[in-house]
Design a protein around this motif. Sequence first.
Motif, PDB file in Angstrom:
ATOM      1  N   ARG A  20      58.204  47.481  44.914  1.00  0.00           N
ATOM      2  CA  ARG A  20      58.240  46.235  44.153  1.00  0.00           C
ATOM      3  C   ARG A  20      57.857  45.068  45.055  1.00  0.00           C
ATOM      4  N   VAL A  21      56.874  44.306  44.645  1.00  0.00           N
ATOM      5  CA  VAL A  21      56.458  43.123  45.395  1.00  0.00           C
ATOM      6  C   VAL A  21      56.572  41.945  44.439  1.00  0.00           C
ATOM      7  N   ASP A  22      57.574  41.117  44.688  1.00  0.00           N
ATOM      8  CA  ASP A  22      57.866  40.038  43.742  1.00  0.00           C
ATOM      9  C   ASP A  22      57.005  38.811  43.979  1.00  0.00           C
ATOM     10  N   GLY A  31      41.919  40.811  35.696  1.00  0.00           N
ATOM     11  CA  GLY A  31      43.035  39.872  35.762  1.00  0.00           C
ATOM     12  C   GLY A  31      42.553  38.449  35.667  1.00  0.00           C
ATOM     13  N   THR A  32      43.498  37.576  35.408  1.00  0.00           N
ATOM     14  CA  THR A  32      43.154  36.162  35.396  1.00  0.00           C
ATOM     15  C   THR A  32      42.934  35.694  36.840  1.00  0.00           C
ATOM     16  N   PHE A  33      43.741  36.259  37.733  1.00  0.00           N
ATOM     17  CA  PHE A  33      43.644  35.940  39.160  1.00  0.00           C
ATOM     18  C   PHE A  33      43.676  34.429  39.401  1.00  0.00           C
ATOM     19  N   TYR A  70      37.412  40.461  26.214  1.00  0.00           N
ATOM     20  CA  TYR A  70      38.061  41.647  25.668  1.00  0.00           C
ATOM     21  C   TYR A  70      37.709  42.828  26.559  1.00  0.00           C
ATOM     22  N   THR A  71      38.737  43.584  26.927  1.00  0.00           N
ATOM     23  CA  THR A  71      38.538  44.724  27.821  1.00  0.00           C
ATOM     24  C   THR A  71      37.576  45.749  27.221  1.00  0.00           C
ATOM     25  N   CYS A  72      37.605  45.932  25.912  1.00  0.00           N
ATOM     26  CA  CYS A  72      36.718  46.945  25.317  1.00  0.00           C
ATOM     27  C   CYS A  72      35.251  46.571  25.519  1.00  0.00           C
ATOM     28  N   SER A  95      40.724  33.956  28.260  1.00  0.00           N
ATOM     29  CA  SER A  95      41.694  34.850  27.650  1.00  0.00           C
ATOM     30  C   SER A  95      42.221  34.181  26.391  1.00  0.00           C
ATOM     31  N   TYR A  96      42.158  34.890  25.279  1.00  0.00           N
ATOM     32  CA  TYR A  96      42.653  34.294  24.030  1.00  0.00           C
ATOM     33  C   TYR A  96      44.180  34.224  24.046  1.00  0.00           C
ATOM     34  N   LEU A  97      44.795  34.846  25.078  1.00  0.00           N
ATOM     35  CA  LEU A  97      46.256  34.830  25.161  1.00  0.00           C
ATOM     36  C   LEU A  97      46.774  33.698  26.038  1.00  0.00           C
ATOM     37  N   LYS A  98      45.879  33.011  26.769  1.00  0.00           N
ATOM     38  CA  LYS A  98      46.336  31.963  27.686  1.00  0.00           C
ATOM     39  C   LYS A  98      45.660  30.642  27.358  1.00  0.00           C
ATOM     40  N   ALA A  99      46.442  29.572  27.422  1.00  0.00           N
ATOM     41  CA  ALA A  99      45.881  28.255  27.132  1.00  0.00           C
ATOM     42  C   ALA A  99      44.869  27.906  28.223  1.00  0.00           C
ATOM     43  N   VAL A 141      54.181  51.373  38.161  1.00  0.00           N
ATOM     44  CA  VAL A 141      55.597  51.238  37.834  1.00  0.00           C
ATOM     45  C   VAL A 141      56.244  50.391  38.924  1.00  0.00           C
ATOM     46  N   ARG A 142      56.925  49.320  38.500  1.00  0.00           N
ATOM     47  CA  ARG A 142      57.489  48.407  39.506  1.00  0.00           C
ATOM     48  C   ARG A 142      58.967  48.116  39.301  1.00  0.00           C
ATOM     49  N   ASP A 143      59.672  49.007  38.717  1.00  0.00           N
ATOM     50  CA  ASP A 143      61.115  48.904  38.428  1.00  0.00           C
ATOM     51  C   ASP A 143      61.498  47.717  37.552  1.00  0.00           C
ATOM     52  N   LEU A 170      46.508  48.678  35.910  1.00  0.00           N
ATOM     53  CA  LEU A 170      47.341  47.573  35.424  1.00  0.00           C
ATOM     54  C   LEU A 170      48.807  47.774  35.753  1.00  0.00           C
ATOM     55  N   GLY A 171      49.557  46.683  35.650  1.00  0.00           N
ATOM     56  CA  GLY A 171      51.010  46.757  35.771  1.00  0.00           C
ATOM     57  C   GLY A 171      51.528  47.519  34.563  1.00  0.00           C
ATOM     58  N   ALA A 172      52.484  48.444  34.789  1.00  0.00           N
ATOM     59  CA  ALA A 172      52.921  49.332  33.702  1.00  0.00           C
ATOM     60  C   ALA A 172      53.485  48.556  32.510  1.00  0.00           C
TER      61      ALA A 172
HETATM   62  P1  NAP Z   1      46.991  39.068  35.835  1.00  0.00           P
HETATM   63  O1  NAP Z   1      48.260  38.390  35.410  1.00  0.00           O
HETATM   64  O2  NAP Z   1      46.014  38.258  36.586  1.00  0.00           O
HETATM   65  O3  NAP Z   1      47.363  40.379  36.666  1.00  0.00           O
HETATM   66  C1  NAP Z   1      46.438  41.444  36.825  1.00  0.00           C
HETATM   67  C2  NAP Z   1      47.187  42.753  36.921  1.00  0.00           C
HETATM   68  O4  NAP Z   1      47.960  42.778  38.122  1.00  0.00           O
HETATM   69  C3  NAP Z   1      48.161  42.935  35.766  1.00  0.00           C
HETATM   70  O5  NAP Z   1      48.095  44.266  35.340  1.00  0.00           O
HETATM   71  C4  NAP Z   1      49.496  42.600  36.403  1.00  0.00           C
HETATM   72  O6  NAP Z   1      50.549  43.295  35.825  1.00  0.00           O
HETATM   73  C5  NAP Z   1      49.304  43.079  37.827  1.00  0.00           C
HETATM   74  N1  NAP Z   1      50.199  42.365  38.773  1.00  0.00           N
HETATM   75  C6  NAP Z   1      50.484  41.042  38.820  1.00  0.00           C
HETATM   76  N2  NAP Z   1      51.361  40.759  39.812  1.00  0.00           N
HETATM   77  C7  NAP Z   1      51.641  41.945  40.411  1.00  0.00           C
HETATM   78  C8  NAP Z   1      52.500  42.327  41.504  1.00  0.00           C
HETATM   79  N3  NAP Z   1      53.253  41.442  42.180  1.00  0.00           N
HETATM   80  N4  NAP Z   1      52.548  43.632  41.858  1.00  0.00           N
HETATM   81  C9  NAP Z   1      51.807  44.554  41.182  1.00  0.00           C
HETATM   82  N5  NAP Z   1      50.996  44.247  40.134  1.00  0.00           N
HETATM   83  C10 NAP Z   1      50.903  42.960  39.749  1.00  0.00           C
HETATM   84  O7  NAP Z   1      46.246  39.718  34.575  1.00  0.00           O
HETATM   85  P2  NAP Z   1      46.379  39.556  32.999  1.00  0.00           P
HETATM   86  O8  NAP Z   1      45.925  38.200  32.613  1.00  0.00           O
HETATM   87  O9  NAP Z   1      47.702  40.055  32.534  1.00  0.00           O
HETATM   88  O10 NAP Z   1      45.276  40.594  32.508  1.00  0.00           O
HETATM   89  C11 NAP Z   1      45.222  41.958  32.944  1.00  0.00           C
HETATM   90  C12 NAP Z   1      43.982  42.621  32.349  1.00  0.00           C
HETATM   91  O11 NAP Z   1      44.232  42.950  31.002  1.00  0.00           O
HETATM   92  C13 NAP Z   1      42.716  41.742  32.341  1.00  0.00           C
HETATM   93  O12 NAP Z   1      41.610  42.543  32.644  1.00  0.00           O
HETATM   94  C14 NAP Z   1      42.656  41.249  30.924  1.00  0.00           C
HETATM   95  O13 NAP Z   1      41.330  40.916  30.489  1.00  0.00           O
HETATM   96  C15 NAP Z   1      43.159  42.472  30.185  1.00  0.00           C
HETATM   97  N6  NAP Z   1      43.640  42.120  28.840  1.00  0.00           N
HETATM   98  C16 NAP Z   1      42.842  42.454  27.788  1.00  0.00           C
HETATM   99  C17 NAP Z   1      43.210  42.128  26.504  1.00  0.00           C
HETATM  100  C18 NAP Z   1      42.284  42.507  25.381  1.00  0.00           C
HETATM  101  O14 NAP Z   1      41.269  43.117  25.608  1.00  0.00           O
HETATM  102  N7  NAP Z   1      42.599  42.175  24.180  1.00  0.00           N
HETATM  103  C19 NAP Z   1      44.444  41.472  26.279  1.00  0.00           C
HETATM  104  C20 NAP Z   1      45.254  41.169  27.368  1.00  0.00           C
HETATM  105  C21 NAP Z   1      44.846  41.488  28.659  1.00  0.00           C
HETATM  106  P3  NAP Z   1      51.740  42.486  35.078  1.00  0.00           P
HETATM  107  O15 NAP Z   1      51.113  41.699  33.982  1.00  0.00           O
HETATM  108  O16 NAP Z   1      52.649  43.562  34.594  1.00  0.00           O
HETATM  109  O17 NAP Z   1      52.352  41.598  36.103  1.00  0.00           O
END
Ligand code: NAP
Length: 203
Positions: A165-167, A11-13, A86-88, A44-48, A134-136, A107-109
Amino acid sequence: MLGKTIGIMGGTFNPIHTGHLLLAQAALEEAELSEVMFLPSGISYLKAEEQVLSAERRLAMTKLAVEDNPAFTVSDMEIRRKGNTYTCDTLRQLRQEAPQNTFYFILGADCLFGMENWYRPQEIFDSCRILAAVRDTVGEEALRIQADRLRERFGADIRLLHLPRVDISSTDIRERVEKGKSIRYMVPEKVRAYILDNNLYQG
Ligand code: NAP
């Protein structure tokens, strides 16, 4: 040597919060994992990049958040690796270091809908099993259909975890800090103290 079952919580954490910790704990228990390894991501190439706190800060908060739990560990592998995360690449490195282990990516579903577009999805699904919470937020039926699609297309091993569900979201936490609102109980107390002591997320 008998292998371990390792959950990978990437995660970005920015910052890590109670939702992440509950997800990791649920995965640990439901899949009977030996440990959950938290991997704060590098770039992350997906986040600024300018919107994300430095890797060192995010790593420090992640360490503080999990230090009381002997089943949780933290790796700086993704931060030390140069270039985009990259996760791979992470899975390849983990498997090279410990081929006897079985890896479960947690991961989150909702992420199941985007994973096909991640870098080298086939390699990801070949190297780990997926635990998706799964978080509805999306109907469970839609998730089941998507999980079946990924199983059929990539031979993916996907298990759905059920989580209350934890918002809580990192975005909301950052906004609350900026507005001077409390983030007590949304993050572990040590993380809250770290954020306030270092004036993080002040805009
Ligand atoms: P993040 O926002 O920091 O969150 C990490 C994980 O926790 C996510 O699966 C997220 O699911 C879950 N989460 C967040 N809040 C939550 C809550 N309140 N309750 C339960 N779960 C919660 O992580 P991210 O930036 O999306 O990245 C997730 C992972 O995917 C990372 O390891 C990243 O490197 C990887 N990733 C890889 C690629 C690639 O290889 N090309 C592309 C994208 C991501 P939700 O997002 O559903 O909230």
